[in-house]
Scaffold this active site. Sequence first.
Site, PDB file in Angstrom:
ATOM      1  N   LYS A 258       0.838  -1.203   0.000  1.00 62.45           N
ATOM      2  CA  LYS A 258       0.000   0.000   0.000  1.00 62.45           C
ATOM      3  C   LYS A 258       0.869   1.247   0.000  1.00 62.45           C
ATOM      4  CE  LYS A 258      -4.184  -1.622   2.227  1.00 62.45           C
ATOM      5  NZ  LYS A 258      -5.034  -1.461   1.034  1.00 62.45           N
ATOM      6  N   ARG A 331     -11.085 -10.722  -0.226  1.00 60.15           N
ATOM      7  CA  ARG A 331     -12.002 -11.595  -0.978  1.00 60.15           C
ATOM      8  C   ARG A 331     -11.495 -13.035  -1.013  1.00 60.15           C
ATOM      9  NH1 ARG A 331     -11.405  -7.725  -6.079  1.00 60.15           N
ATOM     10  NH2 ARG A 331     -11.135  -6.295  -4.325  1.00 60.15           N
TER      11      ARG A 331
HETATM   12  N1  BES Z   1      -8.461  -3.493   3.228  1.00 53.84           N
HETATM   13  C1  BES Z   1      -8.571  -2.916   1.949  1.00 53.84           C
HETATM   14  C2  BES Z   1      -9.815  -2.068   1.756  1.00 53.84           C
HETATM   15  C3  BES Z   1      -9.994  -0.877   2.668  1.00 53.84           C
HETATM   16  C4  BES Z   1      -9.845   0.388   2.156  1.00 53.84           C
HETATM   17  C5  BES Z   1     -10.389  -1.034   3.966  1.00 53.84           C
HETATM   18  C6  BES Z   1     -10.048   1.495   2.958  1.00 53.84           C
HETATM   19  C7  BES Z   1     -10.599   0.079   4.793  1.00 53.84           C
HETATM   20  C8  BES Z   1     -10.430   1.330   4.276  1.00 53.84           C
HETATM   21  C9  BES Z   1      -8.565  -4.007   0.871  1.00 53.84           C
HETATM   22  O1  BES Z   1      -7.940  -5.187   1.187  1.00 53.84           O
HETATM   23  C10 BES Z   1      -7.884  -3.436  -0.313  1.00 53.84           C
HETATM   24  O2  BES Z   1      -6.717  -3.200  -0.209  1.00 53.84           O
HETATM   25  N2  BES Z   1      -8.611  -3.233  -1.390  1.00 53.84           N
HETATM   26  C11 BES Z   1      -8.073  -2.716  -2.591  1.00 53.84           C
HETATM   27  C12 BES Z   1      -8.381  -3.716  -3.674  1.00 53.84           C
HETATM   28  C13 BES Z   1      -7.703  -3.475  -4.968  1.00 53.84           C
HETATM   29  C14 BES Z   1      -6.226  -3.714  -4.875  1.00 53.84           C
HETATM   30  C15 BES Z   1      -8.298  -4.405  -5.983  1.00 53.84           C
HETATM   31  C16 BES Z   1      -8.735  -1.390  -2.866  1.00 53.84           C
HETATM   32  O3  BES Z   1      -9.921  -1.269  -2.634  1.00 53.84           O
HETATM   33  O4  BES Z   1      -8.059  -0.474  -3.276  1.00 53.84           O
HETATM   34 ZN    ZN Z   2      -5.828  -5.165   0.746  1.00 50.78          ZN
END
Ligand code: BES
Ligand code: ZN
Length: 477
Positions: A258, A331
């Site tokens: 991230k 997921r």
């Molecule tokens: N844990 C995150 C989603 C999230 C975002 C939770 C903001 C709480 C606050 C999830 O695992 C994630 O990283 N999602 C990505 C998916 C993408 C890489 C397909 C996203 O939503 O950007």
């Molecule tokens: Zn994630």
Amino acid sequence: MKTNTIQNLEKFTGTIIIPVFETYSKSLVPIEFHGVSVSSKIFYGKKDSFYVVEKYDCVHVFVGLGKTIDYKSLKTAFRRIASKLKDSFTTPVALNIPESFHAEQVEAAISGLFLGTYNLGYYKREKVDHPFLSPDFVLQLVSKKEYKETVARAIKIASAQLQIFNLVDLPPNKITPKYLSNWAIESGKRYGFTTKVFGYEEAKINDLEAFLSVGKGSDKEPQFIIMNYVPENVDAKTKHVGLVGKGITFDTGGLNIKTTGMVHMKCDMAGGAAVFGAMQLISDLKLPVKVTAIVPCCENSVDSKSFLPSDVIKSHSGYSIEIIDTDAEGRLILADGLSYLIKNFAPEVIVDIATLTGSSVGTFGYECAALFTNNETISKKLQQSGDEVGERLWQLPLWEVYKSDIESEIADVKNYSGKPVAGAISAAKFLEFFTEEHKAWAHLDIAGVAFGDDEFAKTKHATAYGVHLLTKFIENL
Ligand code: BES
Ligand code: ZN
Ligand code: ZN
């Protein structure tokens, strides 16, 4: 904590909480309470306002309710006074119940008061105690009606929510997968549900490969937590509900690390925590419904052992998954959670809950969770339950056209479309793929509502979103 009901406030000394509806805006609010009159210049009973008067050996706390007030605002109004006026409370505390209050309003007020005891300063050297948590604290309801059951219920709701604040707000070096499985075992013993936990070896034996792939980069052992609540009187008509919650104790993104927002990712087990809280509350309230709940818990970390973008992994369902992005990990663990639940327990209704996508935050902000379901009755019931307890939901589509987003060339399915659009929908389509065409499944994406900013702390913190909603939904079935 002791509570009782009194008829009037004669000879009372202590703190008196007086909720006031805004009956006449910009004119005198007709309050003449316990010898204290409040002039219109000071207090109109407006929403979000309160006013404190010390007189006759009593602290009078007037709480403005506006002309009408919904469940959530009422709860927040009471949380506010309990939290902000902590040092002004003298014991006992009397809560004057307006005659127009119905039971849900009494519940919201009392739950709110207890949530007001919450303090984020876990690791501060100086501890601050809240007077409500002292063993000799007494709450007296001033009312002609008895609200014994309502009060007990309100306290149970707040207790479950406080537990979940704790699980989500504590840091990921404390809240490990193992911590969560121990929590579930202990809570089950105390409230009356059973807990079974698969560590690494049992997860492997049970083919939970998608789940195990996510945890590969972490030295914290993954824990696949299965809980079962069976009510006292079960018959052929007893409903069976399945819950699945995302329990990522920290989401670094994995090798697709991230670049923004990582600091908040201890909240990535908030869906799992909502399921834990709901299990506690459902058992505590002894609801007449069977519930099987699964929370796959692991950490998505970075290491030479981490799973790789472009890996193809197996899953409990037997379908193969191409990993496009290791940050789309939630997921994967939910896919195994859903397949395991359906294959082994076949519940009639399934709800999964997860901080799944940034896309759901982009769509609804911080006020509303995204709801996906293939069942209109469930959709209505969830929305109605959410509205009743102030945890809002709004439905997004699962149309077939979105399926192409997760079609893989090399495997049965891929975990990310690779496109910066419709992320919450394609994530939901991915989960749907693992529901074995179950006829009553719903998915709640709570990324925007689980962890937020509000008046109660300087940093983002847990909301316990989902605890009350899931419980209410099960109650309303
Ligand atoms: N844990 C995150 C989603 C999230 C975002 C939770 C903001 C709480 C606050 C999830 O695992 C994630 O990283 N999602 C990505 C998916 C993408 C890489 C397909 C996203 O939503 O950007
Ligand atoms: Zn994630
Ligand atoms: Zn995540």
